[in-house]
Each structure stands twice: as structure tokens, then as C-alpha cells.
Design a protein around this motif. Structure first.
Motif, PDB file in Angstrom:
ATOM      1  N   ALA A  88       0.973  -1.312   0.161  1.00  0.00           N
ATOM      2  CA  ALA A  88      -0.047   0.034   0.042  1.00  0.00           C
ATOM      3  C   ALA A  88       0.795   1.237  -0.175  1.00  0.00           C
ATOM      4  N   SER A  89       1.802   1.040   0.412  1.00  0.00           N
ATOM      5  CA  SER A  89       2.780   2.415   0.696  1.00  0.00           C
ATOM      6  C   SER A  89       3.576   2.667  -0.485  1.00  0.00           C
ATOM      7  N   SER A  90       3.533   1.839  -1.572  1.00  0.00           N
ATOM      8  CA  SER A  90       4.157   1.980  -2.883  1.00  0.00           C
ATOM      9  C   SER A  90       3.356   3.093  -3.739  1.00  0.00           C
ATOM     10  N   GLY A  91       4.114   3.544  -4.626  1.00  0.00           N
ATOM     11  CA  GLY A  91       3.196   4.500  -5.627  1.00  0.00           C
ATOM     12  C   GLY A  91       3.095   3.747  -6.839  1.00  0.00           C
ATOM     13  N   HIS A  92       3.345   2.626  -6.897  1.00  0.00           N
ATOM     14  CA  HIS A  92       2.957   1.501  -8.112  1.00  0.00           C
ATOM     15  C   HIS A  92       2.136   0.599  -7.857  1.00  0.00           C
ATOM     16  N   ARG A 120      -4.070   7.247  -1.067  1.00  0.00           N
ATOM     17  CA  ARG A 120      -3.372   8.127  -2.328  1.00  0.00           C
ATOM     18  C   ARG A 120      -3.755   7.097  -3.598  1.00  0.00           C
ATOM     19  N   GLY A 121      -3.403   5.739  -3.297  1.00  0.00           N
ATOM     20  CA  GLY A 121      -3.585   4.953  -4.443  1.00  0.00           C
ATOM     21  C   GLY A 121      -4.897   4.648  -4.605  1.00  0.00           C
ATOM     22  N   ALA A 122      -5.826   4.694  -3.516  1.00  0.00           N
ATOM     23  CA  ALA A 122      -7.183   4.471  -4.061  1.00  0.00           C
ATOM     24  C   ALA A 122      -7.903   5.640  -4.762  1.00  0.00           C
TER      25      ALA A 122
END
Length: 200
Positions: A88-92, A120-122
Motif C-alpha cells: 500500500a505504501s508503494s506508488g506503483h 493516495r492509491g485508492a
């Protein structure tokens, strides 16, 4: 042959009360991404209850991915995709769109960066109105934290100082900044909360 299915007692205790909330949250069709699927017990339970939805489980840990795959195979359910590696902490993220996102019991047992990364990812994946569902214990400014949750928080921090109960207001502020609604909160057993943010 080794049984790779993990079993978490907490899942058996909370899966039906979570399911009751999800009946009023999830769309009738589409893709549901579960972040930090853990053992895979939740995703099997929900996929069985929502045959019109497709579920995408994920986890960053190999043992969890193997357990999810084993539970999925054992269930025989056709609406669960193979698990994917997702931090979840990854930007990809290996998923490009989702009609709903679930995250159960992750926020308090991961660094704060995982929470901000999750939101952010969501925001990148979800359309207007889509729900981001979070479950677990929180601190709230206007509610006295239960002694059991205070003890749990101390236990978590003793295991990893980056873990611990999060302030719901801080989570809501990150969500607001990323284009989500104010949270809809449902009180759950054993001092947990169901928290639903919707993309606006």
C-alpha cells in the motif's frame, strides 16, 4: 501435501458483522480490490456472499499470498482473481481501476506511510461515488479510548514503534485532501469501527 491456508481467529469473529455493513456499501457489480488480504479468509467469505462482484485480493507478504491462493482454490469460487503483490505504501500498484476497495485491520499494524499510500492509491483507481472501506480500531478526539484499545496500542508499539492506533481525524484529513468524502462511521463489536470514505 502442505496446507498453506492460514487461519486467523479474528476473521471468524468479525467477518459476518463486516459483511452486514458491506451489504449497504458495495456496488451490485464491478471489481472489489482488497488491500492486505492476509490469510484470504475474508475475501472468500465476501466473494461467496456477493456472486455478482469480482474480488481482487492482494498482500505484500509471500506467506499471505500462498494462503490466499489456497483458500481461493479450496472455495471453488469463480469470482476471486489470483492474489497480486501489493504494498500500500508503494506508488506503483498492479491494479489500474476498482469499483470498491476494502482494507481490514491493516492501518494499525503498518507504518503511517501505508495509510497515506493506501488513500493516495485508492484515489487514483476509483470513480466518483466508489467506496473505500476501512475496518479496525481507532482513536477519536471526542470519544474516550477503551482501556482494551489502549493496551492494544501499547502492545503494537512495543512490537514496532511505527505501528499503533491512528487518529481517525488524521486519516479523514488525508482522505479529504485526496478527494474523498467525510467518513461514514459504524460502531462495531470489540471497539472497532467500520469507516467508509467515498470518492467525490
Amino acid at each position: 501435501m502442505t496446507d498453506r491456508r492460514l487461519e486467523y481467529p479474528a476473521t471468524l469473529r468479525n467477518r459476518d458483522v463486516i459483511l452486514d455493513v458491506l451489504r449497504g456499501v458495495l456496488p451490485a457489480s464491478g471489481l472489489v480490490l482488497e488491500i492486505a488480504s492476509g490469510s484470504g479468509e475474508h475475501v472468500v467469505h465476501f466473494a461467496r456472499a456477493f456472486p455478482g462482484l469480482t474480488f481482487q485480493p492482494s498482500d505484500p507478504e509471500d506467506a499471505a499470498l500462498q494462503s490466499i491462493a489456497a483458500w481461493t482454490k479450496d472455495s471453488g469460487l469463480p469470482n476471486i482473481r489470483p492474489p497480486v503483490v501489493l504494498d500500500a505504501s508503494s506508488g506503483h500498484w498492479p491494479v489500474t481501476a476498482a469499483d470498491a476497495i476494502l482494507c481490514i485491520n491493516m492501518i494499525h499494524i503498518s507504518p503511517w506511510q501505508a495509510t497515506t499510500g493506501l488513500i493516495r492509491g485508492a484515489a487514483k483507481l476509483m470513480r466518483i461515488g466508489a467506496p473505500l472501506y476501512l475496518y479496525g480500531p481507532y482513536r477519536r478526539a471526542d470519544v474516550v479510548t477503551a482501556p482494551s484499545n489502549e493496551a492494544f496500542d501499547a502492545s503494537l508499539k512495543s512490537r514496532n514503534p511505527e505501528w499503533g492506533l491512528r487518529d481517525l481525524e488524521a486519516v479523514a484529513e488525508v482522505a479529504r485532501a485526496e478527494g474523498f468524502s467525510a467518513p461514514a462511521i459504524t460502531e462495531m463489536p470489540t471497539n472497532n469501527l467500520s469507516v467508509v470514505f467515498r470518492r467525490i
